[in-house]
Design an enzyme around this catalytic site. Structure first.
Site, mmCIF file in Angstrom:
data_model
loop_
_atom_site.group_PDB
_atom_site.id
_atom_site.type_symbol
_atom_site.label_atom_id
_atom_site.label_comp_id
_atom_site.label_asym_id
_atom_site.label_seq_id
_atom_site.Cartn_x
_atom_site.Cartn_y
_atom_site.Cartn_z
ATOM 1 C CB ILE A 142 117.174 60.621 21.512
ATOM 2 C CG1 ILE A 142 116.776 61.244 22.854
ATOM 3 C CG2 ILE A 142 118.667 60.690 21.307
ATOM 4 C CD1 ILE A 142 117.411 60.557 24.046
ATOM 5 N N GLY A 143 116.498 59.626 18.668
ATOM 6 C CA GLY A 143 116.944 59.019 17.418
ATOM 7 C C GLY A 143 116.288 57.669 17.209
ATOM 8 N N GLY A 147 116.933 53.553 16.885
ATOM 9 C CA GLY A 147 117.846 52.446 17.147
ATOM 10 C C GLY A 147 117.701 51.365 16.106
ATOM 11 C CB THR A 148 119.259 48.023 15.884
ATOM 12 O OG1 THR A 148 120.559 48.602 16.062
ATOM 13 C CG2 THR A 148 119.348 46.931 14.840
ATOM 14 C CE1 TYR A 149 116.895 44.287 14.777
ATOM 15 C CE2 TYR A 149 117.780 44.023 16.986
ATOM 16 C CZ TYR A 149 117.802 43.711 15.639
ATOM 17 O OH TYR A 149 118.730 42.838 15.164
ATOM 18 C CE LYS A 159 110.128 56.547 14.947
ATOM 19 N NZ LYS A 159 109.072 57.555 14.663
ATOM 20 C CB VAL A 160 116.524 56.188 21.279
ATOM 21 C CG1 VAL A 160 117.098 56.522 22.646
ATOM 22 C CG2 VAL A 160 117.060 54.846 20.788
ATOM 23 C CE LYS A 185 118.153 50.239 22.345
ATOM 24 N NZ LYS A 185 119.151 49.158 22.153
ATOM 25 C CG ASP A 242 126.909 45.932 16.408
ATOM 26 O OD1 ASP A 242 127.579 46.018 15.368
ATOM 27 O OD2 ASP A 242 125.774 46.412 16.521
#
Length: 1341
Positions: A33-34, A36-38, A40-41, A56, A156
């Site tokens: 999907i994309g 993330g901060t730390y 992949k999703v 995640k 955040d």
């Protein structure tokens, strides 16, 4: 490690990774999907029911465990809500090769983030309509309300963390930095989040440790997200994240790019969210009632379907690349990225084109981005931002600690660190010269340098560090004031020397002050004020209701601080800033070490100065004299005298008259009104000037290091020069002339080090370098300082003439100063002009002569010396130095380094209080000294301190004259760059070699980089080349005797040297540790052997001593027994024997220390008369048996190891044929007190008495033999041999007198090598082991 987020405490093993289920049994990855901060999703499907979810996947990196765990705990703790993403669980996929993975399985939001939606629409030329924006914000507010109700702050909130479902649902995600509170009122103080969305109060927590925030920080972030929904990007999106942290707290609240294109409700909603004062910012609950949000009510389903349709349409469009904005966490260390990636050049030397336009463009662009610092080689340019910046926190101090200059953006901390590292590495004093115009930020720069040096110095004494940091604040309160161009202008020159140990630990400080503008005390120019301290003390005493104690008026301001507006008292009493500054000054006094009595005396003197200014004079007309003066307002005179603790009559006499000594006669003359006013003002100036000098000296005394430290270690200094800047007002007088001359001297010092000395060495060393032209101000300095025709020399000469006037002074200047730097304007009589390096200045000569004379009548000095205020007496008893300051005094105080290690602070010498350090060349006659002469000596003293150290330059630039932030005046900046020689400096730093080092010094300093420690390379070119090549440097040049290096070469060499020395230190530490351990082991073994020898010797001595005592006691007992035997033998069978006393047993127990016991026993016959003569000493049994065939003597001997009893008992053959057992009675041996066992005192010599009573010829006494050990059996053999020998020589004794050893004795059984004597009719045990009370008592004893 404590968890960052409050409720949960971080423990890496808390998650229990091994106990988590394996995700592969339940979930299967479908697609990505994309990111993330730390991690992949991915989209995953449930193998059991086919449902979809998002996962995640994170690597369990140690520094992210806390955020992973925080998100896991919050998701698990948080109840389900329609606007918060659902949590399905956490899984752990083990992989021993690449490491395990954590799977956070969440609800799938196929619609993506609102940021992707908005960017996709903008790319197609569309935008979200306001109704849809209000619906998204409504869903986000509901989600935040759910979080806040459960005491969770998201921290955040941004577009990427608001996800959409395909059905048009709005979900909040990503709780990695969320905070869970323990109470709804509890605030947080952790600066965390994504910079563009961070609230000002969150950013402030990084700089101000007492700052905090609550859940309303999410409201600010939501307001920024609302702008993002309208414009597609957050405000300041094109700026580097680090710089946004500087901008957000200082900029006004942001708005939409085109507010006019949006409805009023939307703009108002954003303005409400972005209120900078979070105490006034509405909460989430209040925002749900905002008109813009309430418009969604009743339309939720409709807008949800409309949003789902928009999402469906967007799927057919090209995907938009997702923009990631990384979070920042101030608790996790990070380095600011290189400035070249996001801004212009940090160092102007690196510019390809060197001209004025390029340099101004660079500075202007950097200033617009709040990059106020720029390098010119090793010189720092600092533009005054006219606002507070958040780049001076301890975090930034850590960034600029021992790192390469180019590793971080330019900073004032970098200059301080460079000076500190050079001092430690080169063991040489350093000097930081801060120069610039008034109002350019020199004082604040000096503050920051001191702050960073105290951080680098790592003072062992925290109190010393606090003292040094408070020094500037205290001195500036007394030495700074508000001028027309600067609200905190330094009105004196200050040179602060921070003293360090050879290892770089700060150990003290010293201040030198020069040319205080004392005339400001009595008069200030228009729109200017007196020194700060007068307003501070007035406001503080007013707040404490103590103005009357110091005789200060409450309504009308004193004349010295009154202004033309008449609002001084209102400002003093109403402004909180004055009162807070007074409290800060009191805190400074207390921290630095001033006593309460000293502070009170200071306040009284300041109040006295203000009261003196209120004294007025009036002329007295008489028949013979009309120039006499008097004081019409006696109350002001009384107030001044009372506060200063002097007589009002003497004070009035000193003000209104003066003494003249002529031909030995003293003549008292009256003062005119003008002269009396001059005396009054001179008295005020003298009081303030000497008080300021005393405060500086007192600070130096309290901060001075121990003399033993300085002498033992040879400490080093880093000097910081903060001097008044160049001034050019509408009216410039004598004060501005002195200030500008001092700035000319500093500019000459700069030119010499940057240009003249460098080019001179090029010629001497044969270096081919292009000469750089610069403006040399040496001729101008000669015009000022040379003798006898310099400006200051002419001024002193004219001041000695009583009839001289200001007009004659100007005429003398014009006649003698014939050069291009001096001119006389036409049409203005009392004016002259000077062409300074910074521009032309026109000076007014009115009052210059009087200011230069600065006379203080002796009558005033005499009166002030009579004051009961000890401090005031001291001020006018200590002589002045050549610089016009009080001579340094010493007092019984604790020096600043008293808390340093004991080996440094030993041997302090006490001296008498107020002991003056007198130097003949320092003290001078104040009557012959002028302000100009004081100033000349001050410059000489200042330069003598500066030339000792290696210089570092900070050039402060004032970007505009209006003191407005972010306003850049190209003309003003360019004029300053030209006057200070910055343009030429860029050229010479680019082409030249700023460091020239002798071969010998270079090899000695850096030979570690190319040679081993045991090698001693020659100080030759070859050695220098080897070092430079080993260090991989280029663009260096070798002269005849010196190595020529660029400014960055020395920095690189020093870094390499520190690395090598660091490794050497580690090796030395290990070696010293090993040697110390081995040495300690040897010492310990030696001590153990010594202890054993001492213990052995003591044991031997103790055993011999005790044995000697036992031996003496046994000898005495044997002699006593022998005497008894002799007596019995002499009586023979003719003595009547009573049946009851036929056989008696005497047993004696001798007690010794150490539980050594000796048992002596004897059996003998005694007559009735003998028993009476013994006075009860020998007791007989009540049931005494008849004479036995054999009576045994029981003997015991003691060994060093303990008490062994050797006892015998008689065979049971009585005369009458009955078995009788002779009784035994224990008697203790006489001790030192002569007490028996029962406590009855024994008569001295009772034993001797027995011997004297029976005087019979003594037979030879056999000494009893002591058994040395239980194993020794020779005693029995020798005893038997002795008995046999005696039996062969003598007649047989009677049965009762023969000594035998009982064969049944238990001790004898263990020793005898032969069989025991057989028992005969032995039906009873010996009495020694009997169960009778006496036997038990003896055995126990």
């Amino acid at each position: 490690m404590k968890h960052l987020y409050g409720l949960f405490h971080y423990n890496p093993m808390m998650l229990g990774l091994e106990s988590l289920p394996d995700p592969t049994d339940t979930w299967e990855i479908i697609e990505t999907i994309g990111k993330g901060t730390y991690g992949k999703v991915y989209k995953v499907t449930n193998k059991r029911d086919g449902s979809l979810a998002a996962v995640k996947i994170l690597d369990p990196v140690s520094d992210m465990d806390e955020e992973i765990e925080a998100e896991y705990n919050i998701l698990q703790f948080l109840p389900n809500h329609p606007n918060v993403v659902k949590f399905y669980g956490m899984f752990y996929k083990a992989d021993h090769c690449v490491g395990g993975q954590l799977w956070l399985v969440l609800e799938l939001c196929n619609g993506g983030s609102v940021t992707e939606l908005v960017k996709g629409l903008l790319r197609c030329g569309q935008r979200l309509d306001e109704a849809m924006i209000s619906y998204i914000l409504y869903g986000a507010l509901l989600g935040l309300q759910h979080l806040h109700n459960n005491r969770i702050i998201h921290r955040d909130v941004k577009g990427n963390n608001i996800l959409l479902t395909t059905e048009g649902g709005v979900k909040l995600v990503d709780f990695g930095v969320s905070a869970q509170l323990t109470s709804t009122r509890l605030r947080r103080n952790t600066s965390v989040g994504t910079p563009f969305w961070m609230a000002p109060e969150v950013i402030a927590c990084e700089q101000q440790y007492d700052s905090s925030y609550d859940a309303r920080c999410d409201v600010w972030s939501l307001g920024i997200t609302a702008i993002e929904l309208g414009d597609g990007d957050p405000p300041l999106f094109d700026m580097h994240p680090v710089k946004t942290l500087f901008k957000i707290p200082r900029n006004p609240p942001p708005t939409l790019l085109h507010p006019e294109k949006w409805c009023e409700e939307f703009n108002h909603f954003i303005s409400q969210c972005l209120i900078k004062d979070f105490e006034r910012r509405p909460s989430v609950t209040h925002l749900l009632d905002h008109p813009f949000i309430k418009g969604v009510h009743g339309k939720v389903l409709f807008l949800q379907k409309q949003l789902a349709k928009v999402l469906q349409d967007q799927k057919h469009q090209n995907p938009v690349a997702k923009t990631r904005h990384e979070r920042m966490h101030t608790r996790r260390p990070y380095h600011v990225e290189d400035a070249e990636k996001y801004c212009l050049e940090d160092d102007l030397v690196n510019l390809e084109v060197l001209d004025e336009d390029t340099i101004i463009h660079q500075l202007q662009k950097r200033y617009a981005d709040l990059l106020i610092y720029t390098y010119v080689g090793d010189i720092l340019i600092a533009l005054n931002p006219f606002q507070n910046l958040s780049i001076y926190s301890p975090q930034f101090s850590r960034l600029y600690h021992g790192v390469k200059r180019a590793s971080n953006p330019p900073h004032i901390f970098a200059s301080a660190d460079a000076a500190y590292q050079c001092m430690v590495t080169l063991s040489k004093d350093q000097c930081i010269v801060i120069s610039g115009e008034s109002g350019s930020g020199k004082t604040e720069s000096a503050h920051l340098i001191v702050q960073h040096l105290t951080f680098l110095g790592k003072a062992n004494n925290q109190t010393l560090r606090e003292k040094i940091l408070q020094v500037n604040s205290l001195v500036e309160a007394f030495g700074n004031s508000c001028t027309a161009i600067n609200d905190n202008s330094s009105r004196f020159g200050k040179y602060l020397e921070m003293m360090f140990t050879p290892t770089g630990v700060v150990m003290g400080a010293r201040i030198s002050e020069y040319l205080l503008e004392k005339s400001r005390v009595i008069k200030q120019a228009a729109r200017e004020k007196n020194f700060h301290i007068f307003y501070y003390i007035y406001a503080g005493l007013h707040h404490q209701k103590k103005l009357s104690d110091f005789r200060l008026p409450e309504e009308k301001p004193p004349r010295y601080i009154a202004d033309e507006t008449g609002r001084v008292m209102h400002d003093i009493t109403s402004k909180e800033s004055y009162r807070r500054q007074f409290e800060a000054i009191q805190h400074c006094f207390r921290i630095i070490g001033f006593t309460d009595k000293e502070v009170h005396s200071v306040y009284r003197i300041l109040a006295g100065i203000l009261n003196i200014g209120n004294i007025e004079f009036a002329a007295i007309s008489s028949q013979h004299q009309t120039d006499k003066s008097e004081v019409p307002n006696a109350e002001a005179l009384q107030n001044a005298a009372s506060v200063l603790c002097i007589s009002p009559e003497e004070l009035q006499e000193a003000l209104t008259s003066h003494c003249v000594v002529t031909r030995g006669e003293t003549i008292i003359r009256a003062n005119t009104v003008d002269r009396a006013a001059d005396v009054r003002d001179a008295m005020s100036k003298a009081l303030y000037g000497r008080l300021f000098s005393w405060i500086v000296n007192r600070i130096n005394t309290l901060l001075q290091p121990d003399e033993n430290i300085c002498s033992a270690g040879g400490g080093m200094n880093v000097g910081i020069l903060d001097i008044f800047g160049f001034e050019n007002f509408q009216r410039n007088s004598f004060e501005q002339l002195c200030i500008n001359i001092a700035n000319e001297q500093i500019q000459y010092y700069f030119n010499q080090h940057v240009f003249a000395l460098e080019q001179m060495e090029y010629q001497n060393e044969g270096i081919d370098a292009v000469p750089v032209e610069y403006e040399d101000n040496r001729p101008l300095l000669d015009m000022f300082l040379q003798k006898p025709l310099g400006l200051l020399a002419l001024l002193d000469e004219e001041s000695r003439f009583p009839q001289a006037t200001d007009q004659t002074l100007v005429d003398k200047f014009e006649d003698n100063l014939r050069c291009k730097y001096f001119w006389r304007p036409k049409g203005v009589e009392l004016c002259f002009g000077i062409q300074h390096y910074a521009g032309k200045v026109l000076y007014d000569a009115s009052g210059v002569l009087e200011k230069n004379r600065d006379t203080l009548p002796a009558d005033v000095v005499v009166v002030l010396r009579t004051s009961e205020n000890k401090l005031l007496q001291q001020l006018f008893s200590i002589p002045l130095t050549k610089t016009g300051n009080l001579a340094q005094t010493r007092a019984r105080i604790t020096v600043a380094s008293s808390s340093l290690p004991p080996h440094f602070s030993a041997g302090k010498a006490k001296v008498d209080t107020l002991e003056v350090i007198r130097h003949p060349e320092e003290t001078t006659n104040m009557k012959r000294q002028t302000v100009a002469s004081y100033f000349r000596y001050s410059l000489m003293d200042l330069l003598s301190k500066m030339v000792v150290g290696q210089p570092h330059f900070v050039r402060c630039i004032k970007p505009n004259d209006d003191r407005e932030a972010l306003q850049f005046s190209r003309e003003r900046v360019l004029a300053q760059l030209r006057s200070t020689g910055i343009l030429e400096t860029v050229s010479i730093r680019r082409q030249g070699y700023s460091h020239r080092i002798l071969f010998e010094e270079f090899v000695k300093r850096y030979y570690y980089l190319a040679f081993t420690a045991h090698q001693t390379p020659l100080a030759s070119k070859e050695s220098c080349v080897a070092i430079l090549e080993k260090s991989r440097l280029d663009h260096w040049v070798l002269g005849k005797t010196k190595v020529f290096l660029k400014y960055y070469h020395v920095e690189q060499l020093n870094l390499l040297l520190r690395e090598v020395i660091g490794r050497v230190v580690v090796l030395q530490a290990y070696t010293k540790g090993w040697l110390g351990a081995r040495r300690y082991k040897r010492v310990r073994e030696k001590r153990e052997k010594g202890a054993i020898a001492i213990q052995s010797a003591w044991r031997g001595y103790d055993a011999r001593r005790k044995f000697k005592k036992i031996s003496n006691r046994r000898n005495e007992s044997a002699a006593h027994n022998q005497a008894g035997d002799t007596s019995n033998q002499s009586s023979g069978p003719h003595s009547p024997v009573a049946a009851g006393t036929r056989g008696s047993a005497e047993v004696q127990d001798c007690s010794e220390p150490g539980d050594h016991k000796v048992l002596r026993g004897s059996v003998h016959r005694r007559s009735h008369s003998q028993a009476e003569s013994n006075n009860g000493r020998t007791q007989t049994s009540s049931n005494s048996p008849a004479v036995t065939e054999k009576n045994g003597h029981s003997q015991a001997q003691s060994s060093p190891k303990g008490c062994d009893i050797f006892a015998g008992h008689a065979n049971k053959h009585s005369v009458s044929g009955t078995d009788l057992l002779s009784s035994r009675i224990c008697h203790p041996a006489p001790d030192q007190q002569g007490l028996s066992l029962w406590g009855a005192p024994q008569k001295p010599g009772s034993e001797n008495g027995l011997a004297q009573k029976h005087r019979t010829p003594r037979r030879r006494c056999q000494q009893p033999k002591m058994l040395s050990s239980p194993e020794d059996t020779m005693y029995y053999n020798q005893l038997n041999g002795t008995l046999e020998y005696q039996g062969s020589k003598r007649k047989p004794r009677k049965l009762g007198q023969i000594k035998v050893l009982d064969g049944e004795d238990e001790y004898y059984k263990s020793l005898s090598p032969v069989d025991c004597i057989p028992e005969e009719n032995n039906s009873a045990h010996p009495s020694f082991f009997s169960s009778s009370s006496k036997g038990d008592s003896f055995a126990q004893h």
